[in-house]
Write an enzyme that holds these catalytic residues in place. Structure first.
Site, PDB file in Angstrom:
ATOM      1  N   MET A  11       0.830  -1.218   0.000  1.00 29.65           N
ATOM      2  CA  MET A  11       0.000   0.000   0.000  1.00 29.65           C
ATOM      3  C   MET A  11       0.858   1.259   0.000  1.00 29.65           C
ATOM      4  O   MET A  11       0.666   2.167  -0.800  1.00 29.65           O
ATOM      5  CB  MET A  11      -0.905  -0.037   1.239  1.00 29.65           C
ATOM      6  CG  MET A  11      -2.074   0.888   1.185  1.00 29.65           C
ATOM      7  SD  MET A  11      -3.198   0.568   2.546  1.00 29.65           S
ATOM      8  CE  MET A  11      -4.475  -0.302   1.691  1.00 29.65           C
ATOM      9  N   CYS A 126       4.035   7.362  11.090  1.00 28.88           N
ATOM     10  CA  CYS A 126       3.043   8.290  10.534  1.00 28.88           C
ATOM     11  C   CYS A 126       2.429   9.177  11.619  1.00 28.88           C
ATOM     12  O   CYS A 126       2.331  10.398  11.482  1.00 28.88           O
ATOM     13  CB  CYS A 126       1.954   7.544   9.786  1.00 28.88           C
ATOM     14  SG  CYS A 126       1.489   5.994  10.520  1.00 28.88           S
ATOM     15  N   HIS A 234      -5.036   9.557   9.853  1.00 26.09           N
ATOM     16  CA  HIS A 234      -4.975   9.502  11.319  1.00 26.09           C
ATOM     17  C   HIS A 234      -5.409  10.858  11.900  1.00 26.09           C
ATOM     18  O   HIS A 234      -5.086  11.912  11.335  1.00 26.09           O
ATOM     19  CB  HIS A 234      -3.556   9.221  11.795  1.00 26.09           C
ATOM     20  CG  HIS A 234      -3.029   7.856  11.484  1.00 26.09           C
ATOM     21  ND1 HIS A 234      -3.818   6.793  11.075  1.00 26.09           N
ATOM     22  CD2 HIS A 234      -1.762   7.372  11.532  1.00 26.09           C
ATOM     23  CE1 HIS A 234      -3.056   5.732  10.877  1.00 26.09           C
ATOM     24  NE2 HIS A 234      -1.796   6.040  11.148  1.00 26.09           N
TER      25      HIS A 234
HETATM   26  C1  2RA Z   1      -0.168   2.027  12.066  1.00 28.12           C
HETATM   27  N1  2RA Z   1       1.533   3.730  12.308  1.00 28.12           N
HETATM   28  O1  2RA Z   1      -0.965   2.934  11.827  1.00 28.12           O
HETATM   29  C2  2RA Z   1       1.320   2.306  12.161  1.00 28.12           C
HETATM   30  C3  2RA Z   1       2.068   1.716  11.014  1.00 28.12           C
HETATM   31  N2  2RA Z   1       1.747   2.296   9.787  1.00 28.12           N
HETATM   32  O2  2RA Z   1      -0.502   0.838  12.223  1.00 28.12           O
END
Ligand code: 2RA
Length: 329
Positions: A11, A126, A234
């Site tokens: 991805m 991230c 996020h």
């Molecule tokens: C997650 N930050 O969101 C971690 C890995 N991409 O699972």
């Protein structure tokens, strides 16, 4: 630039190819790399198809830059092999982030610490990248004492497996589980595995990586990382206590003038960041900025970003751009 994308069929790897094309990175030769089972598959880049090659083949091609998103095990085993032949590796796994000899870089914050000698450059997690993008300029101005962060993390952070589990649950299909529990109509306070202190690795990444990027181990950080059934990016509810007081409008102005940060903050017009609208964008969006009236010199804010872009692929390509621009590769 001869550029390898290791994990090209994953991805984040696919988004890295997209970002390289979007930002017109000076790729003279593209080498998509993946595990043996994917060798021979084709990926598309700038309208052309490229055959996936294996790791050793890519090492032997002595590329200039290798962008990794292939998991920690592959990074630990193969990044040094690329570096030995002169390739600069930018790695999205957590394998090298806390290695004291490696630099953890968000170009807008600390790109200037990079040198020609840095041949393995870890990309931060991230959820850390979006947090420090908003907090770095405020730390510089008001000096952070403590950060309390709760994350609401997209299932894309778990890759195809996480997205597939939600789609299966929507359709009432019992398929492979990316998580211990159903994610549809749920919120799971468990991202990555648990450490001995009762925190998850994801939560401790926010603690350790934030201190490393801001270069200040005196900053106290505590985190709760939660997985939620969305795909756009996020979100983070952040409470930050500073050494010095501030004016909220000055905070908004500092953030407004920070490259890569967009302030969306007006409760009269119901303006605030949301992952549905952050998806596909490279900025870090900040809103709900308000004084924490329960304690001095403290602020609340809401931070949203597309975790596959600025949280991973875009930051990786921006590090590569910084290296090229400053003749470090
Ligand atoms: C997650 N930050 O969101 C971690 C890995 N991409 O699972």
């Amino acid at each position: 630039m001869k550029v390898a994308v290791v994990g090209a069929t994953g991805m984040v790897g696919e988004v890295m190819l997209q970002i390289l094309a979007e930002r017109n990175f000076p790729v003279t030769e593209l080498i998509p790399v993946a595990s043996e089972k994917s060798v021979g598959k084709e990926v598309e880049f700038k309208g052309k198809k490229y055959k996936v090659v294996g790791l050793q083949t890519a090492v032997d091609m002595k590329v200039d830059i290798a962008l990794f998103s292939a998991g920690g095990e592959t990074s630990l085993a193969w990044a040094p092999k690329f570096a030995e032949v002169g390739t600069t590796v930018i790695d999205n796994s957590s394998a090298w982030r806390m290695d004291p000899t490696k630099k953890l870089v968000v170009p807008e914050i600390n790109g200037s610490i990079l040198t020609k000698e840095d041949k393995i450059i870890p990309n931060a997690n991230c959820s850390t990248i979006q947090l420090v993008m908003a907090l770095a300029p405020l730390h510089k101005k008001y000096k952070i004492k403590r950060i309390v962060v709760s994350t609401y993390q997209s299932i894309t952070g778990t890759g195809v497996k996480g997205v597939q589990q939600l789609e299966n649950e929507y359709s009432g299909i019992q398929g492979e589980m990316a998580y211990k529990y159903p994610i549809h109509r749920n919120a799971i306070p468990h991202c990555d595995s648990f450490e001995d202190n009762g925190y998850t690795k994801e939560e401790m990444k926010l603690v350790r990586e934030t201190q490393k990027i801001l270069d200040d181990r005196t900053i106290a950080v505590t985190a709760t990382a939660v997985r939620v059934p969305i795909v756009g990016g996020h979100s983070e509810a952040v409470n930050v206590a500073f050494e010095n007081d501030f004016e909220v409008n000055e905070v908004r102005s500092i953030l407004h003038n920070t490259p890569g940060v967009v302030v969306q903050d007006n409760v009269d017009t119901f303006t605030y960041p949301m992952p549905l609208y952050a998806q596909g964008k490279d900025d870090v969006f900040v809103g709900r900025i308000r004084r924490d009236e329960s304690q001095p010199n403290s602020l609340n804010m809401w931070i949203v970003a597309d975790n596959l872009r600025k949280g991973a692929a875009t930051n990786t390509v921006q590090i590569a751009e910084y290296l090229v621009k400053n003749n470090l590769v």
